[in-house]
Design a protein around this motif. Structure first.
Motif, mmCIF file in Angstrom:
data_model
loop_
_atom_site.group_PDB
_atom_site.id
_atom_site.type_symbol
_atom_site.label_atom_id
_atom_site.label_comp_id
_atom_site.label_asym_id
_atom_site.label_seq_id
_atom_site.Cartn_x
_atom_site.Cartn_y
_atom_site.Cartn_z
ATOM 1 N N VAL B 17 47.986 85.102 21.013
ATOM 2 C CA VAL B 17 46.633 84.871 21.534
ATOM 3 C C VAL B 17 46.140 83.495 21.102
ATOM 4 O O VAL B 17 45.636 82.697 21.906
ATOM 5 C CB VAL B 17 45.676 85.970 21.038
ATOM 6 N N LEU B 18 46.340 83.179 19.824
ATOM 7 C CA LEU B 18 45.904 81.897 19.271
ATOM 8 C C LEU B 18 46.600 80.732 19.992
ATOM 9 O O LEU B 18 45.970 79.735 20.376
ATOM 10 C CB LEU B 18 46.227 81.873 17.784
ATOM 11 N N GLY B 21 45.251 80.061 23.481
ATOM 12 C CA GLY B 21 43.991 79.319 23.466
ATOM 13 C C GLY B 21 44.202 77.856 23.118
ATOM 14 O O GLY B 21 43.673 76.960 23.792
ATOM 15 N N LEU B 24 45.798 75.951 26.022
ATOM 16 C CA LEU B 24 44.859 75.686 27.117
ATOM 17 C C LEU B 24 43.930 74.541 26.747
ATOM 18 O O LEU B 24 43.678 73.642 27.556
ATOM 19 C CB LEU B 24 44.054 76.951 27.422
ATOM 20 N N PHE B 25 43.450 74.543 25.501
ATOM 21 C CA PHE B 25 42.571 73.463 25.028
ATOM 22 C C PHE B 25 43.284 72.116 25.155
ATOM 23 O O PHE B 25 42.736 71.166 25.738
ATOM 24 C CB PHE B 25 42.182 73.736 23.572
ATOM 25 N N ILE B 28 43.723 70.913 28.731
ATOM 26 C CA ILE B 28 42.550 70.385 29.430
ATOM 27 C C ILE B 28 42.179 69.005 28.903
ATOM 28 O O ILE B 28 41.865 68.101 29.681
ATOM 29 C CB ILE B 28 41.361 71.362 29.284
ATOM 30 N N ILE B 29 42.202 68.795 27.571
ATOM 31 C CA ILE B 29 41.635 67.542 27.076
ATOM 32 C C ILE B 29 42.609 66.363 27.162
ATOM 33 O O ILE B 29 42.170 65.230 27.146
ATOM 34 C CB ILE B 29 41.098 67.669 25.637
ATOM 35 N N ALA B 81 62.449 70.831 31.878
ATOM 36 C CA ALA B 81 63.389 69.745 32.163
ATOM 37 C C ALA B 81 63.099 69.132 33.524
ATOM 38 O O ALA B 81 63.102 67.898 33.678
ATOM 39 C CB ALA B 81 64.818 70.280 32.110
ATOM 40 N N LEU B 82 62.793 69.978 34.508
ATOM 41 C CA LEU B 82 62.480 69.461 35.840
ATOM 42 C C LEU B 82 61.216 68.614 35.796
ATOM 43 O O LEU B 82 61.148 67.538 36.403
ATOM 44 C CB LEU B 82 62.319 70.633 36.810
ATOM 45 N N ARG B 88 59.463 61.126 34.640
ATOM 46 C CA ARG B 88 60.133 59.834 34.451
ATOM 47 C C ARG B 88 60.252 59.092 35.767
ATOM 48 O O ARG B 88 60.124 57.876 35.833
ATOM 49 C CB ARG B 88 61.503 60.045 33.819
ATOM 50 N N HIS B 91 56.908 57.676 36.402
ATOM 51 C CA HIS B 91 56.696 56.539 35.519
ATOM 52 C C HIS B 91 57.439 55.318 36.044
ATOM 53 O O HIS B 91 56.937 54.192 35.994
ATOM 54 C CB HIS B 91 57.170 56.894 34.109
ATOM 55 N N SER B 94 55.429 54.170 39.337
ATOM 56 C CA SER B 94 54.059 53.678 39.238
ATOM 57 C C SER B 94 53.767 52.940 37.939
ATOM 58 O O SER B 94 52.778 52.225 37.858
ATOM 59 C CB SER B 94 53.089 54.844 39.356
ATOM 60 N N GLY B 95 54.597 53.127 36.908
ATOM 61 C CA GLY B 95 54.294 52.519 35.630
ATOM 62 C C GLY B 95 53.182 53.229 34.883
ATOM 63 O O GLY B 95 52.721 52.761 33.858
ATOM 64 N N GLU B 96 52.731 54.354 35.401
ATOM 65 C CA GLU B 96 51.636 55.095 34.765
ATOM 66 C C GLU B 96 52.195 56.305 34.035
ATOM 67 O O GLU B 96 53.256 56.818 34.379
ATOM 68 C CB GLU B 96 50.659 55.600 35.835
ATOM 69 N N VAL B 103 40.304 63.269 35.798
ATOM 70 C CA VAL B 103 39.044 62.732 35.260
ATOM 71 C C VAL B 103 39.269 62.292 33.822
ATOM 72 O O VAL B 103 40.115 62.832 33.140
ATOM 73 C CB VAL B 103 37.926 63.784 35.295
#
Lengths: 238, 103
Positions: B17-18, B21, B24-25, B28-29, B81-82, B88, B91, B94-96, B103
């Protein structure tokens, strides 16, 4: 400001998920069927005496077949995404004498461990996936040491690689089709042959899964940060 | 009820459970795709632990969830792996290391 909002939202979302899962753990219903006993009872007639192997390759062999298919699909997508790489010296290999020396000690051991895991799978913890993971790790180490696997180079090598990748699922499906032709359900092995059939499937699966994991590692596009670095610097400065 | 819930039997489920959570945190960040993939894998490990932990109710080893988790681990390895191959490639193109619409 926006960053704080994002962290707050993320914390709220993860706390909500934690709370929901915790509630599910606390309020879990009592199991209605005693699965361990059912499995232990059925394992007596299964092709493998170890309960987990029996579940994987006998009672729920459909799951395992589809799982191998998922692995194959991943390799196919990676093959489609790969770039034409020059046939020059392998850029991935580290020219490290220590790694090469250690590899010559490790490689036989790893192959031995993989063979043991495959064989042990029918009676104790082990099995095709564990053996394949060890084999694939040996392949990755070989590649890092700069050893080229010559058998899979060139046009014929590529064909050989594909044939070996398909071998596991093909044997699996062939056994399933065989049982179906013999008048039983798909993948419902005859009791006398179950042990041998499961071992044959596991052997083919080990080879295919190890090669699939290794090819997923090999197919990653090569690193070429050097040319792009100035370009990226310019963009971050703007 | 609460005595059985908090017994060490369900310890793996609680850790799961921990991890769900936490994963997911992190998912998102973080914007960097590798970090996202790692967070996603943490979440996956959490759900595996949850599956195995829930089956520990004092009736001995339950091989069915263990076999399911074994299947899940292989699928998770394949998808990771996929995803790395695709990252890559992205990357290189686009180099990004992040997605533009994030966002």
């Amino acid at each position: 400001m926006k960053r704080y909002l994002l962290i707050l939202l993320a914390a709220l979302a993860s706390l909500a998920v934690c709370a929901a899962l915790a509630l599910a753990v606390i309020e879990r219903p009592e199991a209605r069927t005693d699965l361990p006993r059912v499995v232990a009872h059925s394992t007596e007639h299964a092709g493998a005496p170890h309960p987990i192997t029996a579940v994987l390759l006998d009672f729920r062999s459909y799951d395992t077949l589809l799982e191998v298919a998922v692995l194959l699909v991943a390799v196919v997508v990676a093959l489609a995404l790969r770039e034409a790489q020059p046939d020059g010296p392998d850029r991935m290999g580290l020219d490290n004498p220590l790694l090469r020396a250690v590899m010559s000690w490790l490689l036989p051991l790893m192959v031995l461990v993989a063979a043991y895991l495959l064989w042990a799978g029918s009676t104790r913890p082990g099995g095709a996936f564990q053996a394949a993971a060890v084999l694939a790790a040996a392949g990755v180490l070989l590649r890092l040491a700069g050893v080229r696997l010559g058998g899979f180079a060139g046009e014929r090598g590529a064909r050989r690689l594909r044939a070996l990748l398909v071998l596991g699922p093909a044997v699996f499906v062939a056994v399933g089709a065989g049982t179906a032709l013999g008048g039983r359900a798909f993948l419902d092995y005859p009791a006398d042959w179950a042990g041998g059939l499961i071992l044959a499937i596991e052997l083919a699966l080990t080879l295919s899964i190890a090669l699939a994991l290794l090819s997923l590692f090999r197919l990653a596009p090569p690193q070429s940060d050097v040319e792009r670095l100035p370009e990226r610097r310019r963009r971050t400065r703007e | 009820m609460s005595a059985t819930v908090l017994a060490t039997d369900a310890l793996y489920a609680w850790v799961g459970v921990l991890l769900c959570g936490l994963g997911l945190f992190g998912f998102i960040i973080h914007r960097h795709l590798l970090r996202r993939l790692l967070a996603f894998n943490v979440m996956g490990s959490g759900s595996f632990l949850l599956l195995v932990g829930l089956a520990q109710d004092g009736r001995g080893i339950d091989p069915v969830p263990q076999a399911l988790v074994l299947t899940g681990i292989v699928v998770a390895v394949a998808s990771t792996a996929l995803a790395l191959v695709i990252f890559r490639r992205w990357h290189r193109v686009s180099g990004e290391s992040t997605l533009p619409e994030d966002v």
